[in-house]
Design a protein around this motif. Structure first.
Motif, PDB file in Angstrom:
ATOM      1  N   TYR A  24     -58.689  48.848 -20.635  1.00  0.00           N
ATOM      2  CA  TYR A  24     -59.655  49.825 -21.125  1.00  0.00           C
ATOM      3  C   TYR A  24     -60.865  49.786 -20.206  1.00  0.00           C
ATOM      4  CZ  TYR A  24     -62.813  46.335 -23.209  1.00  0.00           C
ATOM      5  OH  TYR A  24     -63.691  45.311 -23.402  1.00  0.00           O
ATOM      6  N   PHE A  25     -61.574  50.887 -20.135  1.00  0.00           N
ATOM      7  CA  PHE A  25     -62.728  50.989 -19.246  1.00  0.00           C
ATOM      8  C   PHE A  25     -63.727  51.969 -19.838  1.00  0.00           C
ATOM      9  CE2 PHE A  25     -59.340  53.816 -17.951  1.00  0.00           C
ATOM     10  CZ  PHE A  25     -59.961  55.045 -17.867  1.00  0.00           C
ATOM     11  N   HIS A  26     -64.951  51.875 -19.339  1.00  0.00           N
ATOM     12  CA  HIS A  26     -66.018  52.763 -19.788  1.00  0.00           C
ATOM     13  C   HIS A  26     -66.243  53.861 -18.752  1.00  0.00           C
ATOM     14  CE1 HIS A  26     -67.766  49.252 -22.383  1.00  0.00           C
ATOM     15  NE2 HIS A  26     -66.690  49.799 -22.904  1.00  0.00           N
ATOM     16  N   MET A  27     -66.586  55.020 -19.219  1.00  0.00           N
ATOM     17  CA  MET A  27     -66.886  56.127 -18.325  1.00  0.00           C
ATOM     18  C   MET A  27     -67.817  57.097 -19.030  1.00  0.00           C
ATOM     19  SD  MET A  27     -63.234  58.205 -18.440  1.00  0.00           S
ATOM     20  CE  MET A  27     -63.743  59.361 -17.185  1.00  0.00           C
ATOM     21  N   TRP A  28     -68.488  57.927 -18.244  1.00  0.00           N
ATOM     22  CA  TRP A  28     -69.353  58.952 -18.802  1.00  0.00           C
ATOM     23  C   TRP A  28     -68.576  60.256 -18.952  1.00  0.00           C
ATOM     24  CZ3 TRP A  28     -73.781  57.429 -20.894  1.00  0.00           C
ATOM     25  CH2 TRP A  28     -74.373  56.245 -20.432  1.00  0.00           C
ATOM     26  N   LEU A 118     -72.011  61.906 -22.874  1.00  0.00           N
ATOM     27  CA  LEU A 118     -71.552  60.886 -23.795  1.00  0.00           C
ATOM     28  C   LEU A 118     -70.954  59.698 -23.038  1.00  0.00           C
ATOM     29  CD1 LEU A 118     -69.801  63.168 -26.439  1.00  0.00           C
ATOM     30  CD2 LEU A 118     -72.074  62.126 -26.614  1.00  0.00           C
ATOM     31  N   ARG A 119     -71.137  58.528 -23.621  1.00  0.00           N
ATOM     32  CA  ARG A 119     -70.522  57.325 -23.070  1.00  0.00           C
ATOM     33  C   ARG A 119     -69.190  57.110 -23.766  1.00  0.00           C
ATOM     34  NH1 ARG A 119     -72.809  51.107 -23.506  1.00  0.00           N
ATOM     35  NH2 ARG A 119     -71.262  50.137 -22.124  1.00  0.00           N
ATOM     36  N   LEU A 120     -68.145  56.932 -22.995  1.00  0.00           N
ATOM     37  CA  LEU A 120     -66.798  56.848 -23.538  1.00  0.00           C
ATOM     38  C   LEU A 120     -66.148  55.521 -23.195  1.00  0.00           C
ATOM     39  CD1 LEU A 120     -65.570  60.384 -22.389  1.00  0.00           C
ATOM     40  CD2 LEU A 120     -66.709  59.806 -24.536  1.00  0.00           C
TER      41      LEU A 120
END
Length: 218
Positions: A24-28, A118-120
Motif C-alpha cells: 500500500y502507498f500514499h498518493m495525492w 485529497l490524500r489517498l
C-alpha cells in the motif's frame, strides 16, 4: 530417480515462479503511480486495489464513494493494453502478448488542474502467472475434485516455468548479442585508432625529413 525428478521440479517451482506482490502507498488526488512487471509473453496478470481517503476529522483513512481510479497499462512497445476507469475498489486482468517490461499506471479520476487535493491510501496486489487464476471459481465452474484441481495447478505452474525459462533464454541471447556487438565495435575502434596514429606518424616523419633536407641539415 522419480523422487529426485519431483524434487527438482519443486525447486524449479520455488525459484522461477513469480509470487504475489502486495503493498500500500500514499498518493495525492492528482498523482500518477506506475509499476513495472517484467514477464514473458502469454502470461496473465491480475491486480486488485482499494482506495481510501484521509479524513481530517477522524485522522484516519476511510472508504469514500466518488473516488475512482484510472488504470493504464502499456506493453514494452508502449502500446496500450488496457485503459479503463474503475470505482474506488476493483480488479483488472490482462494477458501479455509481448515479453518484457509492462507498465501499470494508476491515477485517481480527479478533475483538478493543480497538484494536491485529497490524500489517498491505495492498497494494491498484483498476481502474475498462475497466481492470477481464481482456482476456487475454476473448481466450482468445472466441477473439479481436489486432486484434479491440484494437478491442474501443477501443470499450469510447469507451463509458467517453461515460459519464464524461454524468456530468460531470450534475454541471455539478446545480452550476448549486445555484448559481442560492443566488443567488436571496441576492437575496430582500437584498430582504427592504431591505423590513424601510424599514418600520422608516417606523415610527420616524411614532413620532418623534407624540412631537414630543405634546410640542408642532413
Amino acid at each position: 530417480m522419480a523422487m529426485s525428478g519431483l524434487s527438482f521440479s519443486l525447486v524449479l517451482v520455488c525459484v522461477f515462479l513469480p509470487l504475489t506482490s502486495s503493498l500500500y502507498f500514499h498518493m495525492w488526488e492528482t498523482d500518477v503511480k506506475c509499476f513495472v512487471e517484467e514477464v514473458p509473453d502469454e502470461t496473465m496478470i491480475s491486480g486488485k486495489y482499494k482506495v481510501e481517503v484521509y479524513d481530517e476529522s477522524t485522522e484516519k483513512f476511510q472508504n469514500k464513494d466518488g473516488i475512482g481510479m484510472h488504470v493504464d497499462i502499456k506493453d514494452p512497445d508502449s502500446k496500450v493494453i488496457l485503459s479503463k476507469y474503475y470505482t474506488n475498489e476493483g480488479k483488472f486482468v490482462f494477458t501479455t502478448h509481448t515479453p518484457g517490461e509492462h507498465y501499470i499506471c494508476i491515477s485517481p479520476n480527479s478533475t483538478r488542474w493543480f497538484s494536491g487535493g485529497l490524500r489517498l491510501r491505495v492498497h494494491l496486489s498484483i498476481d502474475v502467472g498462475e497466481h492470477a487464476n481464481d482456482y476456487k471459481q475454476i473448481q466450482a465452474k468445472e466441477k473439479l475434485s481436489e486432486l484434479q484441481l491440484r494437478v491442474r495447478q501443477l501443470l499450469e505452474q510447469v507451463e509458467q516455468i517453461t515460459k519464464e525459462q524461454n524468456y530468460q533464454r531470450t534475454r541471455e541471447e539478446r545480452f550476448r548479442f549486445t555484448s559481442d556487438t560492443t566488443n567488436n565495435r571496441v576492437l575496430w575502434w582500437a584498430v582504427a585508432q592504431t591505423t590513424i596514429l601510424l599514418l600520422v606518424g608516417a606523415w610527420q616523419m616524411r614532413h620532418l625529413k623534407g624540412f631537414f633536407e630543405a634546410k640542408k641539415l642532413v
